[in-house]
Design an enzyme around this catalytic site. Structure first.
Site, PDB file in Angstrom:
ATOM      1  N   LYS A 242      -3.847  11.937  10.353  1.00  0.00           N
ATOM      2  CA  LYS A 242      -2.980  11.110   9.518  1.00  0.00           C
ATOM      3  C   LYS A 242      -2.321   9.999  10.349  1.00  0.00           C
ATOM      4  O   LYS A 242      -2.365   8.815  10.005  1.00  0.00           O
ATOM      5  CB  LYS A 242      -1.931  11.987   8.848  1.00  0.00           C
ATOM      6  CG  LYS A 242      -0.808  11.256   8.166  1.00  0.00           C
ATOM      7  CD  LYS A 242      -1.285  10.519   6.923  1.00  0.00           C
ATOM      8  CE  LYS A 242      -0.211   9.559   6.467  1.00  0.00           C
ATOM      9  NZ  LYS A 242      -0.232   9.216   5.106  1.00  0.00           N
TER      10      LYS A 242
ATOM     11  N   LYS B 207       4.324  -5.259  -0.521  1.00  0.00           N
ATOM     12  CA  LYS B 207       2.985  -5.655  -0.935  1.00  0.00           C
ATOM     13  C   LYS B 207       2.984  -5.704  -2.462  1.00  0.00           C
ATOM     14  O   LYS B 207       3.952  -5.245  -3.088  1.00  0.00           O
ATOM     15  CB  LYS B 207       1.939  -4.685  -0.408  1.00  0.00           C
ATOM     16  CG  LYS B 207       2.061  -3.281  -0.979  1.00  0.00           C
ATOM     17  CD  LYS B 207       0.994  -2.431  -0.365  1.00  0.00           C
ATOM     18  CE  LYS B 207       0.416  -1.466  -1.345  1.00  0.00           C
ATOM     19  NZ  LYS B 207      -0.654  -0.666  -0.816  1.00  0.00           N
TER      20      LYS B 207
ATOM     21  N   GLY C 226      -0.857 -11.983   7.809  1.00  0.00           N
ATOM     22  CA  GLY C 226       0.294 -12.131   6.924  1.00  0.00           C
ATOM     23  C   GLY C 226       1.585 -12.135   7.710  1.00  0.00           C
ATOM     24  O   GLY C 226       1.590 -12.352   8.931  1.00  0.00           O
TER      25      GLY C 226
ATOM     26  N   CYS D 281       5.175   3.645   5.256  1.00  0.00           N
ATOM     27  CA  CYS D 281       4.315   4.418   6.172  1.00  0.00           C
ATOM     28  C   CYS D 281       4.025   3.742   7.495  1.00  0.00           C
ATOM     29  O   CYS D 281       4.298   4.318   8.546  1.00  0.00           O
ATOM     30  CB  CYS D 281       3.001   4.744   5.477  1.00  0.00           C
ATOM     31  SG  CYS D 281       3.197   5.919   4.152  1.00  0.00           S
TER      32      CYS D 281
ATOM     33  N   GLU E  50       0.427   2.645  -1.839  1.00  0.00           N
ATOM     34  CA  GLU E  50       1.260   2.277  -2.981  1.00  0.00           C
ATOM     35  C   GLU E  50       0.549   1.170  -3.753  1.00  0.00           C
ATOM     36  O   GLU E  50      -0.090   0.311  -3.170  1.00  0.00           O
ATOM     37  CB  GLU E  50       2.636   1.811  -2.507  1.00  0.00           C
ATOM     38  CG  GLU E  50       3.391   2.950  -1.871  1.00  0.00           C
ATOM     39  CD  GLU E  50       4.855   2.626  -1.629  1.00  0.00           C
ATOM     40  OE1 GLU E  50       5.378   1.704  -2.256  1.00  0.00           O
ATOM     41  OE2 GLU E  50       5.446   3.318  -0.794  1.00  0.00           O
TER      42      GLU E  50
HETATM   43  C1  UDX Z   1      -0.511   3.017   3.827  1.00  0.00           C
HETATM   44  C2  UDX Z   1      -1.917   3.570   4.043  1.00  0.00           C
HETATM   45  O1  UDX Z   1      -2.880   2.576   3.674  1.00  0.00           O
HETATM   46  C3  UDX Z   1      -2.118   4.846   3.277  1.00  0.00           C
HETATM   47  O2  UDX Z   1      -3.406   5.390   3.558  1.00  0.00           O
HETATM   48  C4  UDX Z   1      -1.023   5.832   3.708  1.00  0.00           C
HETATM   49  O3  UDX Z   1      -1.132   7.048   3.076  1.00  0.00           O
HETATM   50  C5  UDX Z   1       0.347   5.234   3.450  1.00  0.00           C
HETATM   51  O4  UDX Z   1       0.446   3.996   4.148  1.00  0.00           O
HETATM   52  P1  UDX Z   1       0.773   1.584   1.972  1.00  0.00           P
HETATM   53  O5  UDX Z   1       1.942   1.656   2.885  1.00  0.00           O
HETATM   54  O6  UDX Z   1       0.974   1.870   0.541  1.00  0.00           O
HETATM   55  O7  UDX Z   1      -0.374   2.595   2.470  1.00  0.00           O
HETATM   56  O8  UDX Z   1       0.192   0.102   2.060  1.00  0.00           O
HETATM   57  P2  UDX Z   1      -1.059  -0.646   2.692  1.00  0.00           P
HETATM   58  O9  UDX Z   1      -1.883  -1.215   1.612  1.00  0.00           O
HETATM   59  O10 UDX Z   1      -1.753   0.170   3.694  1.00  0.00           O
HETATM   60  O11 UDX Z   1      -0.325  -1.881   3.423  1.00  0.00           O
HETATM   61  C6  UDX Z   1       0.636  -1.682   4.446  1.00  0.00           C
HETATM   62  C7  UDX Z   1       1.201  -3.004   4.920  1.00  0.00           C
HETATM   63  O12 UDX Z   1       0.225  -3.727   5.662  1.00  0.00           O
HETATM   64  C8  UDX Z   1       1.651  -3.942   3.798  1.00  0.00           C
HETATM   65  O13 UDX Z   1       2.862  -4.571   4.175  1.00  0.00           O
HETATM   66  C9  UDX Z   1       0.539  -4.960   3.703  1.00  0.00           C
HETATM   67  O14 UDX Z   1       0.974  -6.213   3.221  1.00  0.00           O
HETATM   68  C10 UDX Z   1       0.105  -5.038   5.151  1.00  0.00           C
HETATM   69  N1  UDX Z   1      -1.300  -5.469   5.294  1.00  0.00           N
HETATM   70  C11 UDX Z   1      -2.301  -4.654   4.885  1.00  0.00           C
HETATM   71  C12 UDX Z   1      -1.574  -6.720   5.851  1.00  0.00           C
HETATM   72  O15 UDX Z   1      -0.678  -7.484   6.226  1.00  0.00           O
HETATM   73  N2  UDX Z   1      -2.896  -7.063   6.003  1.00  0.00           N
HETATM   74  C13 UDX Z   1      -3.926  -6.261   5.619  1.00  0.00           C
HETATM   75  O16 UDX Z   1      -5.080  -6.652   5.808  1.00  0.00           O
HETATM   76  C14 UDX Z   1      -3.628  -5.022   5.030  1.00  0.00           C
END
Ligand code: UDX
Length: 437
Positions: A207, A323, A256, A263, A155
């Site tokens: 996945k 996020k 964080g 997801c 997202e």
């Molecule tokens: C995720 C996957 O990345 C994607 O490939 C899948 O299809 C759907 O799920 P998304 O849920 O949109 O995508 O967000 P993502 O950017 O992956 O972050 C997920 C969560 O992890 C967020 O709450 C983010 O803040 C947290 N996060 C991510 C961290 O706390 N630290 C990080 O280094 C990365």
């Protein structure tokens, strides 16, 4: 090439719009006439950077249409994508497949011989075969190809992820299915995007394993951050140097308040549940899931501790989306954190650039503010929960001057100690030493 996309939620809408942008004829189906009507008049139903432009362009150029009528969409399609939701089932961690099964039944009733039916939704291992058998039983003798085509869209950068993926995963059982999918993604293969051609079950596993691995990675660095705090380390330095090792990789090493979204929490729960059910427990994944739940509560405790030290009662929350660049608050750490604060009798003032409308319904006790400045005014503790760009360069002297207290908790390590000096703020971040203003 005609494409039918069943479901115009996040995955369905982004994928449908992007396939239309490739030049294909795409018909998206949703049960909700209001959603169909809004999308038909080029109004986006989700906040996603870049989506609006592609939606209106493709609607105007008649490559993209929306309908509630599944027969109309499926009738002329070469490939029918199923992109309906698979929420967590209440109580257990398993994904609820009832929307998938309902879509399969409706498609079966109207499908034409030779069509490809591709599941994009994240589904439990074995689901593609169950759906295939269900359709076969409903329409015996009508040939079709079953394909599993999971998506990896984040997202906030979903369009970019669709247009420039690291790989396209195609689980198929026959050459026709593989060939049609190759054509559907041809614009990407022309740019040398690798295609992983595999079985239905492997595609499903890829996945879940990918998302769970990333969730484990985030939980891992969060635990290292906890250790850094205890031993006087700095997780930013540790993570940066770890990430330079190509085997580890720099991405998803940002500590964080815990991972959220539609997801990671759902998919880790589902994978853990599949592991338990099939006799191969996924203990690392289970640990990540448990750590993440505990972490959100620990974040609320940190805030309460600082609030008590301030002797105040008001907390400002900056960012409630799970996020940045999304209005999605599903399983956002902010929900648990704010819930706990309200339970403890704290006055919560909050701001988010996009997610306040969604959050308002779930968090009725919060004072929603028009700007970050409004939120921090009169607060004893300011907490940065989501790293929106708008919060990355705040005038911290002004923040300090507007607040009733002096404590800032930066849960995303957006600011550096040098930026705090002279602002009058007491600064607490994740996995780094605190700074007393
Ligand atoms: C995720 C996957 O990345 C994607 O490939 C899948 O299809 C759907 O799920 P998304 O849920 O949109 O995508 O967000 P993502 O950017 O992956 O972050 C997920 C969560 O992890 C967020 O709450 C983010 O803040 C947290 N996060 C991510 C961290 O706390 N630290 C990080 O280094 C990365």
């Amino acid at each position: 090439m005609n494409i039918a996309m069943i479901g115009t939620g996040y995955v369905g809408l982004v994928s449908g719009v992007c396939f239309a942008e490739f030049g294909f004829q795409v018909t998206c189906v949703d049960k909700d006439p209001e959603i169909v009507e809004r999308l038909s008049r080029e109004e986006t139903t989700i906040f996603e950077p870049g989506l609006e432009l592609l939606l209106s362009r493709n609607v105007r150029e008649s490559r993209l249409t929306f309908t509630t009528d599944i027969a109309e969409a499926v009738g002329s399609a070469d490939v029918v994508f199923i992109a309906v939701g698979t929420p967590s089932r209440r109580g257990g961690g398993e994904a609820d497949l009832s929307y998938i099964m309902a879509a399969a039944d409706e498609i079966a009733a109207v499908m034409q011989p030779g069509q490809v039916i591709a599941i994009k939704s994240t589904v439990e291992v074995g689901t593609n075969e169950v759906v295939r058998d269900r359709i076969r039983a409903a329409r015996p003798g009508v040939p079709f190809s079953m394909v599993s085509n999971p998506e990896f869209l984040r997202e906030g950068s979903a369009i970019e992820d669709f247009m420039r993926p690291d790989r396209v995963v195609i689980g198929a059982e026959d050459d026709h299915g593989r060939e049609i999918m190759r054509r559907v993604y041809r614009p990407l293969f022309l740019r040398d995007t690798p295609m992983v051609s595999t079985t239905l079950a492997n595609a499903e596993l890829i996945k879940y394993a990918s998302n769970a691995f990333l969730a484990v990675k985030v939980s891992f660095i969060n635990q290292i951050a906890d250790l850094c705090e205890k031993v006087g380390g700095d997780v930013q330095d540790v993570a940066r140097a770890m990430g330079m090792d190509g085997r580890i990789g720099a991405k998803f090493l940002h500590p964080g308040p815990g991972f959220g979204g539609s997801c990671f929490p759902k998919d880790t729960r589902a994978l853990a549940s599949i592991g338990r059910k099939r006799g191969a427990r996924q203990l690392l994944v289970e640990a990540a899931e448990n750590l993440n739940e505990a972490r959100k509560l620990d974040m609320a405790e940190r805030i309460l501790t600082q609030l008590r030290a301030e002797g105040g009662d008001t907390v400002a929350i900056l960012g409630v989306a799970f996020k940045p660049n999304t209005d999605d608050i599903r399983e956002a750490p902010s929900l648990t954190i704010i819930g706990k604060l309200i339970e403890a009798g704290v006055k919560v003032k909050a701001h988010d650039p996009e997610a306040m409308e969604a959050a308002r319904k779930l968090l009725p006790g919060v004072d929603w503010c028009r700007s970050a400045w409004d939120a921090v005014s009169g607060a004893h503790v300011t907490v940065l929960v989501t790293e929106w760009n708008a919060y990355r360069a705040l005038d911290l002297r002004r923040v300090s001057a507007l607040m009733a207290g002096t404590t800032m908790i930066d849960m995303r390590n957006v600011y550096s100690p040098a930026e705090i000096a002279g602002t009058g703020l007491s600064y607490h971040s994740i996995g780094r030493a605190s700074i007393q203003g």
